[in-house]
Design a protein around this motif. Structure first.
Motif, PDB file in Angstrom:
ATOM      1  N   ALA A 169      40.400 -25.715  -0.458  1.00 22.03           N
ATOM      2  CA  ALA A 169      41.392 -24.932   0.543  1.00 22.03           C
ATOM      3  C   ALA A 169      42.679 -25.548   0.656  1.00 22.03           C
ATOM      4  O   ALA A 169      42.966 -26.824   0.673  1.00 22.03           O
ATOM      5  N   LYS A 170      43.496 -24.657   1.029  1.00 22.91           N
ATOM      6  CA  LYS A 170      44.916 -25.102   1.128  1.00 22.91           C
ATOM      7  C   LYS A 170      45.689 -24.297   2.170  1.00 22.91           C
ATOM      8  O   LYS A 170      45.427 -23.267   2.470  1.00 22.91           O
ATOM      9  N   SER A 171      46.039 -24.951   3.026  1.00 26.17           N
ATOM     10  CA  SER A 171      47.081 -24.608   4.395  1.00 26.17           C
ATOM     11  C   SER A 171      48.197 -25.173   3.915  1.00 26.17           C
ATOM     12  O   SER A 171      48.529 -26.413   4.472  1.00 26.17           O
ATOM     13  N   LYS A 172      49.188 -24.249   3.429  1.00 29.40           N
ATOM     14  CA  LYS A 172      50.508 -24.725   3.437  1.00 29.40           C
ATOM     15  C   LYS A 172      51.355 -23.916   4.520  1.00 29.40           C
ATOM     16  O   LYS A 172      52.018 -23.012   4.356  1.00 29.40           O
ATOM     17  N   LEU A 173      51.643 -25.029   5.558  1.00 24.99           N
ATOM     18  CA  LEU A 173      51.928 -24.472   6.838  1.00 24.99           C
ATOM     19  C   LEU A 173      53.106 -25.115   7.342  1.00 24.99           C
ATOM     20  O   LEU A 173      53.437 -25.706   8.483  1.00 24.99           O
ATOM     21  N   SER A 174      54.216 -25.815   6.331  1.00 24.74           N
ATOM     22  CA  SER A 174      55.350 -26.561   6.632  1.00 24.74           C
ATOM     23  C   SER A 174      54.939 -28.060   7.448  1.00 24.74           C
ATOM     24  O   SER A 174      55.701 -28.465   7.931  1.00 24.74           O
ATOM     25  N   GLN A 175      53.610 -28.589   6.856  1.00 27.34           N
ATOM     26  CA  GLN A 175      53.112 -29.638   7.670  1.00 27.34           C
ATOM     27  C   GLN A 175      54.220 -30.921   7.273  1.00 27.34           C
ATOM     28  O   GLN A 175      54.356 -32.189   7.930  1.00 27.34           O
ATOM     29  N   LEU A 182      59.869 -27.315  11.652  1.00 29.33           N
ATOM     30  CA  LEU A 182      58.888 -26.438  11.759  1.00 29.33           C
ATOM     31  C   LEU A 182      58.921 -25.289  13.014  1.00 29.33           C
ATOM     32  O   LEU A 182      58.472 -24.559  12.684  1.00 29.33           O
ATOM     33  N   GLN A 183      59.338 -25.818  14.075  1.00 28.83           N
ATOM     34  CA  GLN A 183      59.414 -25.147  15.207  1.00 28.83           C
ATOM     35  C   GLN A 183      60.484 -23.852  15.094  1.00 28.83           C
ATOM     36  O   GLN A 183      60.246 -22.769  14.936  1.00 28.83           O
ATOM     37  N   GLY A 184      61.649 -24.338  14.178  1.00 28.32           N
ATOM     38  CA  GLY A 184      62.515 -23.283  13.641  1.00 28.32           C
ATOM     39  C   GLY A 184      62.035 -22.359  12.801  1.00 28.32           C
ATOM     40  O   GLY A 184      62.433 -21.010  13.103  1.00 28.32           O
ATOM     41  N   ALA A 185      61.162 -22.777  11.876  1.00 31.12           N
ATOM     42  CA  ALA A 185      60.493 -21.761  11.081  1.00 31.12           C
ATOM     43  C   ALA A 185      59.575 -21.012  11.966  1.00 31.12           C
ATOM     44  O   ALA A 185      59.548 -19.742  11.513  1.00 31.12           O
ATOM     45  N   VAL A 186      58.872 -21.314  12.797  1.00 27.94           N
ATOM     46  CA  VAL A 186      57.933 -20.487  13.718  1.00 27.94           C
ATOM     47  C   VAL A 186      59.006 -19.562  14.503  1.00 27.94           C
ATOM     48  O   VAL A 186      58.616 -18.317  14.471  1.00 27.94           O
ATOM     49  N   SER A 187      59.851 -19.836  14.902  1.00 26.20           N
ATOM     50  CA  SER A 187      60.843 -18.817  15.694  1.00 26.20           C
ATOM     51  C   SER A 187      61.540 -17.834  14.677  1.00 26.20           C
ATOM     52  O   SER A 187      61.698 -16.842  15.138  1.00 26.20           O
ATOM     53  N   ALA A 192      61.357 -12.223  12.931  1.00 21.50           N
ATOM     54  CA  ALA A 192      61.051 -11.229  11.670  1.00 21.50           C
ATOM     55  C   ALA A 192      60.076 -10.314  11.862  1.00 21.50           C
ATOM     56  O   ALA A 192      59.649  -9.738  11.224  1.00 21.50           O
ATOM     57  N   GLY A 193      59.049 -10.483  12.910  1.00 28.53           N
ATOM     58  CA  GLY A 193      57.774  -9.852  13.316  1.00 28.53           C
ATOM     59  C   GLY A 193      56.570 -10.561  12.505  1.00 28.53           C
ATOM     60  O   GLY A 193      55.536  -9.866  12.475  1.00 28.53           O
ATOM     61  N   GLU A 194      56.854 -11.798  12.150  1.00 30.35           N
ATOM     62  CA  GLU A 194      55.644 -12.232  11.228  1.00 30.35           C
ATOM     63  C   GLU A 194      54.648 -13.099  12.338  1.00 30.35           C
ATOM     64  O   GLU A 194      54.732 -14.438  12.102  1.00 30.35           O
ATOM     65  N   GLU A 195      54.353 -12.419  13.116  1.00 32.23           N
ATOM     66  CA  GLU A 195      53.625 -13.248  14.105  1.00 32.23           C
ATOM     67  C   GLU A 195      52.408 -13.983  13.787  1.00 32.23           C
ATOM     68  O   GLU A 195      52.077 -14.799  14.313  1.00 32.23           O
ATOM     69  N   ALA A 196      51.515 -13.440  13.062  1.00 29.10           N
ATOM     70  CA  ALA A 196      50.238 -14.046  12.482  1.00 29.10           C
ATOM     71  C   ALA A 196      50.540 -15.361  11.624  1.00 29.10           C
ATOM     72  O   ALA A 196      49.919 -16.402  12.403  1.00 29.10           O
ATOM     73  N   LEU A 197      51.403 -15.427  10.864  1.00 26.96           N
ATOM     74  CA  LEU A 197      51.966 -16.976  10.258  1.00 26.96           C
ATOM     75  C   LEU A 197      52.376 -17.564  11.345  1.00 26.96           C
ATOM     76  O   LEU A 197      52.120 -18.853  11.207  1.00 26.96           O
ATOM     77  N   MET A 201      51.366 -21.428  12.420  1.00 27.98           N
ATOM     78  CA  MET A 201      51.997 -22.732  12.338  1.00 27.98           C
ATOM     79  C   MET A 201      52.061 -23.517  13.518  1.00 27.98           C
ATOM     80  O   MET A 201      52.323 -24.385  13.800  1.00 27.98           O
ATOM     81  N   ALA A 202      52.489 -22.634  14.559  1.00 27.81           N
ATOM     82  CA  ALA A 202      52.558 -23.169  16.114  1.00 27.81           C
ATOM     83  C   ALA A 202      51.320 -23.822  16.446  1.00 27.81           C
ATOM     84  O   ALA A 202      51.470 -24.832  17.243  1.00 27.81           O
ATOM     85  N   ARG A 203      50.077 -23.417  16.234  1.00 27.86           N
ATOM     86  CA  ARG A 203      48.914 -24.047  16.592  1.00 27.86           C
ATOM     87  C   ARG A 203      48.865 -25.405  15.924  1.00 27.86           C
ATOM     88  O   ARG A 203      48.513 -26.296  16.563  1.00 27.86           O
ATOM     89  N   GLY A 204      49.396 -25.247  14.586  1.00 22.55           N
ATOM     90  CA  GLY A 204      49.636 -26.840  14.077  1.00 22.55           C
ATOM     91  C   GLY A 204      50.586 -27.770  14.521  1.00 22.55           C
ATOM     92  O   GLY A 204      50.277 -28.975  14.898  1.00 22.55           O
ATOM     93  N   LEU A 205      51.635 -27.165  15.076  1.00 19.94           N
ATOM     94  CA  LEU A 205      52.705 -27.933  15.736  1.00 19.94           C
ATOM     95  C   LEU A 205      51.961 -28.667  17.045  1.00 19.94           C
ATOM     96  O   LEU A 205      52.560 -29.669  17.527  1.00 19.94           O
TER      97      LEU A 205
END
Length: 211
Positions: A169-175, A182-187, A192-197, A201-205
């Motif tokens: 399994a792979k989680s590529k989430l800007s770790q 990472l916070q900038g990417a979440v924002s 852009a309306g990509e709330e799921a991703l 990522m915010a949960r990882g942060l």
């Protein structure tokens, strides 16, 4: 799958959760006619086992040898990450675009079942797991359909099981990015309306578990 250590997903709950929430797997197999791929919902059965079914008209059950290893790919949230979202870009410009995603690869030996009890079990598992999520107390049951109709429908499918041999399994989430990027990417994703991703990522942060 290319799997750097910092993107390797080892949280078993996160892996199980991805499969539970995104059960439509791409099943890939080598056959005498070359590689084939089919998109089929897969659900965990007994420990170490995945269960599904295909249409009788789908040549998958004729082309894949009994006991052959197949690869089932499950994919969750994914999306483009712009370098413009990183605060660090304005300082050093040493950033490039990337793509974030979560995937699980399940390798295992497949076996097909043509008997009615196995087919009823496969359909029953799918409906019992998904119907309550979809309709709550009004969940559809196999018994709701006329018996002769269900017999006809079951005659048109083939059940199968995959004995799991290996899971990656792979989680590529800007770790691998610093917290502000990472916070900038979440924002940026949220804008852009990509709330799921963004939410994943915010949960990882926040240091929350993968599931």
């Amino acid at each position: 799958m290319y799997l750097p250590d910092h993107f390797r997903e080892t949280d078993e709950a996160a892996v199980a959760g991805l499969i539970e929430d995104h059960p439509l797997a791409c099943i890939v197999a080598e056959t005498a006619e070359g590689l084939i791929a089919n998109h089929i919902p897969l659900l965990p059965g007994r420990p170490g086992e995945m269960i599904g079914h295909v249409a009788l008209g789908n040549d998958m059950h004729r082309l894949i040898a009994e006991g052959q290893e197949v690869l089932a790919i499950f994919r969750a949230e994914e999306g483009y990450i712009s370098p413009n979202w990183y605060p660090g870009k304005a300082e050093h410009h040493r950033v490039v675009p990337t793509w974030n995603y979560r995937v699980v690869h399940v390798h295992g030996a497949i076996s097909f079942q043509h008997d009615e009890p196995a087919k009823r079990a496969a359909v029953g598992l799918l409906t019992s797991r998904r119907e309550r999520r979809a309709n709550g107390d009004a969940a559809w049951r196999m018994a709701d359909a006329p018996a002769d109709y269900m017999e006809t429908m079951l005659a048109g499918i083939v059940a199968f099981r995959i004995a799991v041999r290996r899971v990656t399994a792979k989680s590529k989430l800007s770790q691998n990015r610093e917290a502000r990027d990472l916070q900038g990417a979440v924002s940026g994703l949220r804008a852009a309306g990509e709330e799921a991703l963004a939410g994943r990522m915010a949960r990882g942060l926040a240091g929350e578990p993968g599931r």
